[in-house]
Design a protein around this motif. Structure first.
Motif, PDB file in Angstrom:
ATOM      1  N   GLY A   1       0.806  -1.180   0.000  1.00 44.68           N
ATOM      2  CA  GLY A   1       0.000   0.000   0.000  1.00 44.68           C
ATOM      3  C   GLY A   1       0.850   1.245   0.000  1.00 44.68           C
ATOM      4  O   GLY A   1       2.060   1.213   0.168  1.00 44.68           O
ATOM      5  N   ALA A   2       0.212   2.344  -0.197  1.00 50.35           N
ATOM      6  CA  ALA A   2       0.884   3.642  -0.214  1.00 50.35           C
ATOM      7  C   ALA A   2       1.146   4.135   1.202  1.00 50.35           C
ATOM      8  O   ALA A   2       0.314   3.966   2.087  1.00 50.35           O
ATOM      9  CB  ALA A   2       0.027   4.656  -0.964  1.00 50.35           C
ATOM     10  N   GLY A   3       2.315   4.732   1.408  1.00 51.43           N
ATOM     11  CA  GLY A   3       2.655   5.299   2.707  1.00 51.43           C
ATOM     12  C   GLY A   3       1.931   6.612   2.933  1.00 51.43           C
ATOM     13  O   GLY A   3       1.468   7.258   1.995  1.00 51.43           O
ATOM     14  N   GLY A   4       1.842   7.018   4.199  1.00 50.19           N
ATOM     15  CA  GLY A   4       1.156   8.256   4.550  1.00 50.19           C
ATOM     16  C   GLY A   4       2.059   9.465   4.442  1.00 50.19           C
ATOM     17  O   GLY A   4       3.283   9.354   4.458  1.00 50.19           O
ATOM     18  N   SER A   5       1.449  10.629   4.333  1.00 49.97           N
ATOM     19  CA  SER A   5       2.208  11.875   4.284  1.00 49.97           C
ATOM     20  C   SER A   5       1.832  12.741   5.483  1.00 49.97           C
ATOM     21  O   SER A   5       0.779  12.588   6.076  1.00 49.97           O
ATOM     22  CB  SER A   5       1.930  12.618   2.978  1.00 49.97           C
ATOM     23  N   ALA A   6       2.740  13.657   5.820  1.00 51.55           N
ATOM     24  CA  ALA A   6       2.493  14.565   6.941  1.00 51.55           C
ATOM     25  C   ALA A   6       1.450  15.599   6.543  1.00 51.55           C
ATOM     26  O   ALA A   6       1.316  15.945   5.371  1.00 51.55           O
ATOM     27  CB  ALA A   6       3.786  15.261   7.340  1.00 51.55           C
ATOM     28  N   TYR A   7       0.704  16.091   7.514  1.00 48.51           N
ATOM     29  CA  TYR A   7      -0.274  17.136   7.260  1.00 48.51           C
ATOM     30  C   TYR A   7      -0.289  18.081   8.437  1.00 48.51           C
ATOM     31  O   TYR A   7       0.184  17.753   9.519  1.00 48.51           O
ATOM     32  CB  TYR A   7      -1.668  16.553   7.012  1.00 48.51           C
ATOM     33  N   GLY A   8      -0.816  19.272   8.231  1.00 43.93           N
ATOM     34  CA  GLY A   8      -0.847  20.287   9.275  1.00 43.93           C
ATOM     35  C   GLY A   8       0.099  21.419   8.921  1.00 43.93           C
ATOM     36  O   GLY A   8       0.945  21.309   8.035  1.00 43.93           O
ATOM     37  N   SER A   9      -0.040  22.524   9.608  1.00 45.45           N
ATOM     38  CA  SER A   9       0.754  23.718   9.364  1.00 45.45           C
ATOM     39  C   SER A   9       1.949  23.771  10.303  1.00 45.45           C
ATOM     40  O   SER A   9       1.825  23.463  11.488  1.00 45.45           O
ATOM     41  CB  SER A   9      -0.121  24.955   9.587  1.00 45.45           C
ATOM     42  N   ALA A  10       3.084  24.189   9.776  1.00 45.87           N
ATOM     43  CA  ALA A  10       4.278  24.335  10.596  1.00 45.87           C
ATOM     44  C   ALA A  10       4.236  25.593  11.452  1.00 45.87           C
ATOM     45  O   ALA A  10       4.957  25.696  12.438  1.00 45.87           O
ATOM     46  CB  ALA A  10       5.522  24.363   9.711  1.00 45.87           C
ATOM     47  N   THR A  11       3.392  26.568  11.104  1.00 48.69           N
ATOM     48  CA  THR A  11       3.407  27.851  11.794  1.00 48.69           C
ATOM     49  C   THR A  11       2.186  28.134  12.659  1.00 48.69           C
ATOM     50  O   THR A  11       2.207  29.051  13.468  1.00 48.69           O
ATOM     51  CB  THR A  11       3.554  28.995  10.770  1.00 48.69           C
ATOM     52  N   ALA A  70      -1.427  -4.786   7.258  1.00 43.35           N
ATOM     53  CA  ALA A  70      -2.033  -3.466   7.502  1.00 43.35           C
ATOM     54  C   ALA A  70      -0.961  -2.381   7.514  1.00 43.35           C
ATOM     55  O   ALA A  70       0.215  -2.637   7.767  1.00 43.35           O
ATOM     56  CB  ALA A  70      -2.778  -3.473   8.831  1.00 43.35           C
ATOM     57  N   GLY A  71      -1.388  -1.148   7.253  1.00 41.40           N
ATOM     58  CA  GLY A  71      -0.483  -0.011   7.273  1.00 41.40           C
ATOM     59  C   GLY A  71      -0.198   0.484   8.678  1.00 41.40           C
ATOM     60  O   GLY A  71      -0.967   0.255   9.622  1.00 41.40           O
ATOM     61  N   GLY A  72       0.940   1.166   8.835  1.00 42.71           N
ATOM     62  CA  GLY A  72       1.304   1.758  10.116  1.00 42.71           C
ATOM     63  C   GLY A  72       0.526   3.032  10.387  1.00 42.71           C
ATOM     64  O   GLY A  72       0.134   3.744   9.459  1.00 42.71           O
ATOM     65  N   GLY A  73       0.273   3.317  11.655  1.00 42.46           N
ATOM     66  CA  GLY A  73      -0.419   4.550  12.036  1.00 42.46           C
ATOM     67  C   GLY A  73       0.498   5.755  11.913  1.00 42.46           C
ATOM     68  O   GLY A  73       1.716   5.651  12.043  1.00 42.46           O
ATOM     69  N   ILE A 100       4.382  -6.667   7.028  1.00 51.21           N
ATOM     70  CA  ILE A 100       4.860  -7.370   5.838  1.00 51.21           C
ATOM     71  C   ILE A 100       4.512  -8.842   5.970  1.00 51.21           C
ATOM     72  O   ILE A 100       4.876  -9.499   6.949  1.00 51.21           O
ATOM     73  CB  ILE A 100       6.380  -7.209   5.689  1.00 51.21           C
ATOM     74  N   VAL A 101       3.788  -9.372   4.985  1.00 48.21           N
ATOM     75  CA  VAL A 101       3.497 -10.810   4.929  1.00 48.21           C
ATOM     76  C   VAL A 101       3.674 -11.199   3.466  1.00 48.21           C
ATOM     77  O   VAL A 101       4.767 -11.028   2.944  1.00 48.21           O
ATOM     78  CB  VAL A 101       2.113 -11.129   5.565  1.00 48.21           C
ATOM     79  N   ASP A 102       2.690 -11.675   2.743  1.00 51.15           N
ATOM     80  CA  ASP A 102       2.873 -11.912   1.310  1.00 51.15           C
ATOM     81  C   ASP A 102       2.744 -10.617   0.522  1.00 51.15           C
ATOM     82  O   ASP A 102       3.160 -10.502  -0.608  1.00 51.15           O
ATOM     83  CB  ASP A 102       1.900 -12.975   0.776  1.00 51.15           C
ATOM     84  N   ASP A 103       2.148  -9.602   1.152  1.00 52.55           N
ATOM     85  CA  ASP A 103       2.104  -8.251   0.623  1.00 52.55           C
ATOM     86  C   ASP A 103       2.573  -7.333   1.753  1.00 52.55           C
ATOM     87  O   ASP A 103       3.092  -7.805   2.748  1.00 52.55           O
ATOM     88  CB  ASP A 103       0.699  -7.890   0.126  1.00 52.55           C
ATOM     89  N   ALA A 104       2.419  -6.034   1.597  1.00 48.74           N
ATOM     90  CA  ALA A 104       2.894  -5.136   2.643  1.00 48.74           C
ATOM     91  C   ALA A 104       1.956  -3.945   2.776  1.00 48.74           C
ATOM     92  O   ALA A 104       1.397  -3.467   1.789  1.00 48.74           O
ATOM     93  CB  ALA A 104       4.306  -4.645   2.325  1.00 48.74           C
ATOM     94  N   GLY A 105       1.811  -3.471   4.008  1.00 50.49           N
ATOM     95  CA  GLY A 105       1.063  -2.244   4.273  1.00 50.49           C
ATOM     96  C   GLY A 105       2.007  -1.052   4.212  1.00 50.49           C
ATOM     97  O   GLY A 105       3.209  -1.168   4.465  1.00 50.49           O
ATOM     98  N   SER A 134       8.164  -2.647   2.900  1.00 54.84           N
ATOM     99  CA  SER A 134       8.860  -3.220   1.741  1.00 54.84           C
ATOM    100  C   SER A 134       7.844  -3.916   0.840  1.00 54.84           C
ATOM    101  O   SER A 134       6.638  -3.701   0.970  1.00 54.84           O
ATOM    102  CB  SER A 134       9.940  -4.208   2.202  1.00 54.84           C
ATOM    103  N   ARG A 135       8.320  -4.770  -0.056  1.00 53.93           N
ATOM    104  CA  ARG A 135       7.486  -5.571  -0.967  1.00 53.93           C
ATOM    105  C   ARG A 135       6.534  -4.744  -1.815  1.00 53.93           C
ATOM    106  O   ARG A 135       5.351  -5.073  -1.932  1.00 53.93           O
ATOM    107  CB  ARG A 135       6.718  -6.639  -0.202  1.00 53.93           C
ATOM    108  N   GLY A 136       7.032  -3.657  -2.359  1.00 53.61           N
ATOM    109  CA  GLY A 136       6.224  -2.860  -3.269  1.00 53.61           C
ATOM    110  C   GLY A 136       5.406  -1.765  -2.616  1.00 53.61           C
ATOM    111  O   GLY A 136       4.888  -0.888  -3.295  1.00 53.61           O
ATOM    112  N   ALA A 137       5.251  -1.802  -1.308  1.00 55.45           N
ATOM    113  CA  ALA A 137       4.544  -0.720  -0.612  1.00 55.45           C
ATOM    114  C   ALA A 137       5.527   0.427  -0.388  1.00 55.45           C
ATOM    115  O   ALA A 137       6.739   0.256  -0.511  1.00 55.45           O
ATOM    116  CB  ALA A 137       3.995  -1.218   0.722  1.00 55.45           C
TER     117      ALA A 137
END
Length: 186
Positions: A1-11, A70-73, A100-105, A134-137
């Motif tokens: 799966g796709a990894g998460g990105s940060a959100y929110g304002s720095a200021t 599953a993906g990480g929080g 990570i198992v046969d696929d990856a979060g 890993s594994r394509g995620a």
């Protein structure tokens, strides 16, 4: 799966919790399962802030559910608003790793850490890493780490511009001097 990105304002002077990781699929005939838990949020506001230990709002790692991962929080958020900040400790808002198992979060995105201060003796060391996989995620992106000077007591001055009492709005370079034993006008 796709990894998460940060959100929110720095200021901005607000802070959010992280988001839960993506659920494991059910394509293998099982029931899937939840993603990793998100990191919470912590807000500390005081005239004097001293931190000598660790404050952590990391996301949890994703888990394997049957034959699916599953993906990480996402990492959570930490906001410090201090008249005087003295930190010899650490602040952590890392994303959880994808399972990570046969696929990856995907890995959880790093969280947000903000250190706003009028006077600073020491800034905290900070970690806002994205979770790995890993594994394509893809892993999560790094989070937001910011520190900035700010007028804690609202008197229009910071220690850089001459405020000798960053936690007391009645004392500033523009205040009237009165006979009270204090240096009211710095």
């Amino acid at each position: 799966g796709a990894g998460g990105s940060a959100y929110g304002s720095a200021t901005s002077h607000d802070i959010d919790m992280g988001s839960a990781g993506g659920a494991a699929g059910s394509g293998d005939g099982d029931s899937g399962g939840p993603g990793g838990n998100a990191g919470g949020s912590i807000w500390i506001q005081a005239a004097e802030v001293t931190i000598a230990g660790s404050i952590t709002t990391n996301g949890s790692n994703g888990a394997n559910h049957g034959n699916d991962a599953a993906g990480g929080g996402a990492g959570g958020g930490i906001l410090i608003e201090a008249g005087t900040l003295d930190c010899t400790g650490s602040l952590s808002a890392n994303g959880g790793n994808g399972a990570i198992v046969d696929d990856a979060g995907g890995g959880g995105g790093g969280g947000v850490v903000k250190q706003f201060h009028d006077a600073v003796l020491n800034l905290c060391s900070v970690s806002v890493s994205g979770g790995t996989t890993s594994r394509g995620a893809t892993g999560g992106s790094a989070g937001i780490n910011t520190s900035a000077e700010y007028d804690f007591d609202g008197d229009g001055y910071t220690t850089t511009t001459g405020d000798c009492a960053p936690g007391d709005a009645a004392i500033s370079p523009n205040a009237s001097e009165v006979c009270d034993g204090l240096d009211n006008d710095c």
